[in-house]
Design an enzyme around this catalytic site. Structure first.
Site, PDB file in Angstrom:
ATOM      1  N   HIS A 143       0.838  -1.010  -0.161  1.00  0.00           N
ATOM      2  CA  HIS A 143       0.012   0.246   0.036  1.00  0.00           C
ATOM      3  C   HIS A 143       0.877   1.374  -0.156  1.00  0.00           C
ATOM      4  CE1 HIS A 143      -3.216  -2.407   2.256  1.00  0.00           C
ATOM      5  NE2 HIS A 143      -3.745  -2.263   1.053  1.00  0.00           N
TER       6      HIS A 143
ATOM      7  N   LYS B 145     -17.160  -6.644   6.450  1.00  0.00           N
ATOM      8  CA  LYS B 145     -15.909  -7.159   6.665  1.00  0.00           C
ATOM      9  C   LYS B 145     -15.673  -7.146   7.911  1.00  0.00           C
ATOM     10  CE  LYS B 145     -12.841  -6.996   2.554  1.00  0.00           C
ATOM     11  NZ  LYS B 145     -11.801  -6.134   1.848  1.00  0.00           N
TER      12      LYS B 145
ATOM     13  N   SER C 226      -2.853  -7.484   3.260  1.00  0.00           N
ATOM     14  CA  SER C 226      -3.184  -7.424   4.600  1.00  0.00           C
ATOM     15  C   SER C 226      -3.672  -8.728   5.073  1.00  0.00           C
ATOM     16  CB  SER C 226      -4.293  -6.192   4.890  1.00  0.00           C
ATOM     17  OG  SER C 226      -3.975  -4.998   4.199  1.00  0.00           O
TER      18      SER C 226
HETATM   19  P1  ADP Z   1      -9.903  -3.600  -0.244  1.00  0.00           P
HETATM   20  O1  ADP Z   1     -10.390  -4.149   0.833  1.00  0.00           O
HETATM   21  O2  ADP Z   1     -10.576  -2.257  -0.720  1.00  0.00           O
HETATM   22  O3  ADP Z   1      -9.496  -4.492  -1.362  1.00  0.00           O
HETATM   23  P2  ADP Z   1      -7.022  -3.107   0.491  1.00  0.00           P
HETATM   24  O4  ADP Z   1      -6.652  -2.384   1.584  1.00  0.00           O
HETATM   25  O5  ADP Z   1      -6.941  -4.824   0.571  1.00  0.00           O
HETATM   26  O6  ADP Z   1      -8.697  -2.921   0.279  1.00  0.00           O
HETATM   27  O7  ADP Z   1      -6.526  -2.664  -0.785  1.00  0.00           O
HETATM   28  C1  ADP Z   1      -6.678  -1.093  -1.152  1.00  0.00           C
HETATM   29  C2  ADP Z   1      -6.070  -1.232  -2.622  1.00  0.00           C
HETATM   30  O8  ADP Z   1      -4.749  -1.489  -2.402  1.00  0.00           O
HETATM   31  C3  ADP Z   1      -6.607  -2.090  -3.614  1.00  0.00           C
HETATM   32  O9  ADP Z   1      -6.605  -1.441  -4.969  1.00  0.00           O
HETATM   33  C4  ADP Z   1      -5.393  -3.226  -3.651  1.00  0.00           C
HETATM   34  O10 ADP Z   1      -5.470  -4.018  -4.995  1.00  0.00           O
HETATM   35  C5  ADP Z   1      -4.351  -2.476  -3.551  1.00  0.00           C
HETATM   36  N1  ADP Z   1      -3.164  -3.364  -3.019  1.00  0.00           N
HETATM   37  C6  ADP Z   1      -3.075  -4.085  -1.839  1.00  0.00           C
HETATM   38  N2  ADP Z   1      -2.217  -4.690  -1.498  1.00  0.00           N
HETATM   39  C7  ADP Z   1      -1.208  -4.119  -2.568  1.00  0.00           C
HETATM   40  C8  ADP Z   1       0.123  -4.491  -2.897  1.00  0.00           C
HETATM   41  N3  ADP Z   1       0.821  -5.508  -2.188  1.00  0.00           N
HETATM   42  N4  ADP Z   1       0.541  -3.812  -3.931  1.00  0.00           N
HETATM   43  C9  ADP Z   1      -0.246  -2.967  -4.917  1.00  0.00           C
HETATM   44  N5  ADP Z   1      -1.550  -2.897  -4.411  1.00  0.00           N
HETATM   45  C10 ADP Z   1      -2.008  -3.257  -3.419  1.00  0.00           C
END
Ligand code: ADP
Length: 168
Positions: A20, A44, A131
């Site tokens: 992130h 969630k 995460s």
């Molecule tokens: P959500 O619950 O909306 O999927 P996340 O917190 O899991 O939220 O992810 C938010 C955004 O960050 C999403 O677009 C996800 O694809 C992106 N993301 C999560 N982990 C990574 C990573 N390791 N590299 C790049 N983008 C990521």
């Protein structure tokens, strides 16, 4: 004078990972202001409260002066209107992200045709990082300290102490 260009990077950030942080850094280099928004999704079950997630994100992104942390519940497009932004940033990892992200982007376009979703591709070393994976690996005793910012690792250990943290 031109209007500042603002983008919103929404997500659960439960907790924020180095993947992130990478996306936020890339976005911060492209736009005048980036709002990292913690999405409140009652469906969630989160490991950390919104306030904890905000605090961890704030700490992890302190080196980016044009990045702000916020939270919202409700429609993402309404939050964008509130922030006077027309750009949603999402990160793309492996192909498996694509279907979900594509659906989300089309849905948001349906709701607000003037808003654009832009994807930033992750770096190879973060392509398997999520995460969910961090929480799972950590709870089974795996090393996650290189996957998350130091403040997140500290809070993980506070919330879910390792056997060695509990030893007298
Ligand atoms: P959500 O619950 O909306 O999927 P996340 O917190 O899991 O939220 O992810 C938010 C955004 O960050 C999403 O677009 C996800 O694809 C992106 N993301 C999560 N982990 C990574 C990573 N390791 N590299 C790049 N983008 C990521």
């Amino acid at each position: 004078m031109r209007q500042p260009i603002q983008a919103v990077y929404p997500g659960s950030f439960d907790p924020i990972t180095n993947g992130h942080v990478y996306i936020a850094e890339r976005a911060a280099g492209l736009f005048d202001r980036v709002v990292v928004s913690i999405l409140l999704n009652p469906q969630k079950k989160a490991a950390f409260t919104v306030e904890e997630r905000k605090a961890m994100a704030r700490e992890a992104l302190i080196h980016l002066p044009n990045v702000e942390i916020a939270s919202f519940s409700g429609l993402l497009v309404d939050f964008l209107r509130q922030e006077k932004s027309r750009i949603i940033i999402r990160g793309l990892r492996a192909l498996s992200d694509f279907e979900y992200e594509f659906q989300l982007a089309l849905m948001n376009r349906q709701l607000a045709p003037d808003i654009e979703t832009l994807f930033i591709v992750t770096e190879a070393r973060y392509s398997y990082l999520s995460s969910h994976a961090v929480k799972e690996i950590y709870q089974f005793g795996g090393a996650v300290h290189e996957m998350v910012p130091p403040g997140v690792y500290r809070r993980l250990r506070e919330r879910f102490p390792l056997p060695r943290d509990l030893a007298p």
